[in-house]
Design an enzyme around this catalytic site. Sequence first.
Site, PDB file in Angstrom:
ATOM      1  N   LYS A 136       0.977  -0.867  -0.034  1.00 58.34           N
ATOM      2  CA  LYS A 136       0.312  -0.108   0.255  1.00 58.34           C
ATOM      3  C   LYS A 136       0.889   1.432   0.142  1.00 58.34           C
ATOM      4  O   LYS A 136       0.760   2.622  -0.778  1.00 58.34           O
ATOM      5  CB  LYS A 136      -0.787   0.077   1.332  1.00 58.34           C
ATOM      6  CG  LYS A 136      -1.733  -1.069   1.307  1.00 58.34           C
ATOM      7  CD  LYS A 136      -3.095  -0.962   2.199  1.00 58.34           C
ATOM      8  CE  LYS A 136      -2.535  -0.816   3.862  1.00 58.34           C
ATOM      9  NZ  LYS A 136      -1.758  -1.954   4.270  1.00 58.34           N
ATOM     10  N   ARG A 152      -9.547   0.399   9.515  1.00 60.69           N
ATOM     11  CA  ARG A 152      -8.633  -0.650  10.046  1.00 60.69           C
ATOM     12  C   ARG A 152      -9.770  -1.335  10.698  1.00 60.69           C
ATOM     13  O   ARG A 152      -9.953  -2.407  10.821  1.00 60.69           O
ATOM     14  CB  ARG A 152      -7.684  -0.635  11.061  1.00 60.69           C
ATOM     15  CG  ARG A 152      -6.212  -1.294   9.329  1.00 60.69           C
ATOM     16  CD  ARG A 152      -4.863  -0.675  10.709  1.00 60.69           C
ATOM     17  NE  ARG A 152      -3.512  -1.674  10.259  1.00 60.69           N
ATOM     18  CZ  ARG A 152      -2.957  -0.854   9.975  1.00 60.69           C
ATOM     19  NH1 ARG A 152      -3.306   0.722   9.608  1.00 60.69           N
ATOM     20  NH2 ARG A 152      -1.180  -1.503   9.664  1.00 60.69           N
ATOM     21  N   ARG A 193      11.440  -6.406   4.729  1.00 62.03           N
ATOM     22  CA  ARG A 193      11.570  -4.545   4.225  1.00 62.03           C
ATOM     23  C   ARG A 193      12.320  -3.954   4.860  1.00 62.03           C
ATOM     24  O   ARG A 193      12.522  -4.148   6.698  1.00 62.03           O
ATOM     25  CB  ARG A 193      10.290  -5.110   4.685  1.00 62.03           C
ATOM     26  CG  ARG A 193       9.726  -3.302   4.324  1.00 62.03           C
ATOM     27  CD  ARG A 193       8.068  -3.048   4.286  1.00 62.03           C
ATOM     28  NE  ARG A 193       7.577  -3.221   5.731  1.00 62.03           N
ATOM     29  CZ  ARG A 193       6.558  -2.775   6.106  1.00 62.03           C
ATOM     30  NH1 ARG A 193       5.099  -2.641   4.709  1.00 62.03           N
ATOM     31  NH2 ARG A 193       5.683  -2.566   7.256  1.00 62.03           N
ATOM     32  N   ARG A 237      11.643  -1.670  10.645  1.00 68.36           N
ATOM     33  CA  ARG A 237      10.799  -1.849  12.097  1.00 68.36           C
ATOM     34  C   ARG A 237      10.640  -2.321  13.284  1.00 68.36           C
ATOM     35  O   ARG A 237      10.783  -3.871  12.483  1.00 68.36           O
ATOM     36  CB  ARG A 237       9.637  -1.404  11.416  1.00 68.36           C
ATOM     37  CG  ARG A 237       9.482  -0.089  11.094  1.00 68.36           C
ATOM     38  CD  ARG A 237       7.645  -0.441   9.671  1.00 68.36           C
ATOM     39  NE  ARG A 237       6.579  -0.568  10.625  1.00 68.36           N
ATOM     40  CZ  ARG A 237       5.812  -0.831   9.506  1.00 68.36           C
ATOM     41  NH1 ARG A 237       5.613  -0.045   8.779  1.00 68.36           N
ATOM     42  NH2 ARG A 237       4.409  -0.880  10.436  1.00 68.36           N
ATOM     43  N   ARG A 255       0.057  -9.547  13.293  1.00 71.81           N
ATOM     44  CA  ARG A 255       0.072  -8.577  12.428  1.00 71.81           C
ATOM     45  C   ARG A 255      -1.249  -8.992  11.806  1.00 71.81           C
ATOM     46  O   ARG A 255      -2.485  -8.815  11.016  1.00 71.81           O
ATOM     47  CB  ARG A 255       0.660  -7.542  11.755  1.00 71.81           C
ATOM     48  CG  ARG A 255       1.190  -6.318  13.145  1.00 71.81           C
ATOM     49  CD  ARG A 255       2.422  -6.142  12.255  1.00 71.81           C
ATOM     50  NE  ARG A 255       2.684  -5.480  11.200  1.00 71.81           N
ATOM     51  CZ  ARG A 255       3.394  -4.990  10.483  1.00 71.81           C
ATOM     52  NH1 ARG A 255       4.693  -5.365  10.803  1.00 71.81           N
ATOM     53  NH2 ARG A 255       3.212  -3.885   9.740  1.00 71.81           N
TER      54      ARG A 255
HETATM   55  P1  AMP Z   1       1.204   0.016   9.116  1.00 73.66           P
HETATM   56  O1  AMP Z   1       2.654   1.252   8.882  1.00 73.66           O
HETATM   57  O2  AMP Z   1      -0.212   1.245   8.786  1.00 73.66           O
HETATM   58  O3  AMP Z   1       1.523  -0.385   9.344  1.00 73.66           O
HETATM   59  O4  AMP Z   1       0.599   0.702  10.904  1.00 73.66           O
HETATM   60  C1  AMP Z   1       2.033   0.172  11.577  1.00 73.66           C
HETATM   61  C2  AMP Z   1       0.942  -0.002  13.048  1.00 73.66           C
HETATM   62  O5  AMP Z   1       0.484   1.531  13.671  1.00 73.66           O
HETATM   63  C3  AMP Z   1      -0.159  -1.304  12.644  1.00 73.66           C
HETATM   64  O6  AMP Z   1       0.483  -2.092  13.477  1.00 73.66           O
HETATM   65  C4  AMP Z   1      -1.508  -0.662  15.071  1.00 73.66           C
HETATM   66  O7  AMP Z   1      -0.224  -0.611  15.274  1.00 73.66           O
HETATM   67  C5  AMP Z   1      -0.790   1.478  13.701  1.00 73.66           C
HETATM   68  N1  AMP Z   1      -2.414   1.452  13.302  1.00 73.66           N
HETATM   69  C6  AMP Z   1      -1.965   2.261  12.396  1.00 73.66           C
HETATM   70  N2  AMP Z   1      -2.778   1.934  11.501  1.00 73.66           N
HETATM   71  C7  AMP Z   1      -3.863   2.077  12.468  1.00 73.66           C
HETATM   72  C8  AMP Z   1      -5.448   1.762  12.802  1.00 73.66           C
HETATM   73  N3  AMP Z   1      -5.636   3.196  11.397  1.00 73.66           N
HETATM   74  N4  AMP Z   1      -5.716   1.583  13.306  1.00 73.66           N
HETATM   75  C9  AMP Z   1      -5.231   1.379  14.538  1.00 73.66           C
HETATM   76  N5  AMP Z   1      -3.869   1.186  14.448  1.00 73.66           N
HETATM   77  C10 AMP Z   1      -3.149   1.340  13.892  1.00 73.66           C
END
Ligand code: AMP
Length: 208
Positions: free
Chosen positions: A13, A88, A127, A155, A166
Amino acid sequence: MNIVLLGAPGAGKGTQAAKLVSEEGLCHISTGDILRQAVKDQTELGMKAKAFMDAGDLVPDELIIDLMRERIQQPDTAKGVILDGFPRTTTQAVALDTMLSELGRPLDAALLIDVDPEIIVGRLTSRRMCRECGAIGTAADGDTCKKCGGEMYQRDDDNETTVRNRLEVYEKSTSPLIDYYRGCDLLVTIDGDRDPEVVFVDVKSVLK
Ligand code: AMP
């Protein structure tokens, strides 16, 4: 144009969003990037979110919805937004509908970048991300960002145990959004298990 990017963590994404920003001039909002910056800056939001993020769990809806309500009203969103990592949960999707209808900006599409979960585990554990500009690469690219020369790092939540959690969280809480957006007649599915440039050709053709 207002677009939601759906797909498991690691589906690509962020990569597709970055391409859309440079070609279409849309505003990219990644809740994950905003939260990582908040953790780095040790803000109140960052301190509340850190433990959830480290475990690969979702940050509570109230915090995310408040964050997004404020972000989506900033002037740089007027031309359109690409939402990456939000919504989400169904609660977040309903809140987004309300926010967009209050702003008089309907959602144009929900693009699902579809990738097999086992491919995702391999992708995410190798990654790497740039500490300075957020560019995405792989372990094979080395320690220096090709875009800005910053340090590439892994990360905290890209280790295998957290990645598997996740993916479970995605299945349970986020995948119901596929039906949600199908029901709104906004869902478009794109095969994400291909070269990012090839995926992008499909993304652009869908958005025309
Ligand atoms: P991402 O970079 O999108 O993979 O997000 C990393 C982490 O941030 C996720 O595993 C969640 O812990 C938190 N996170 C990001 N976006 C959301 C969301 N819309 N709702 C809840 N937690 C989020």
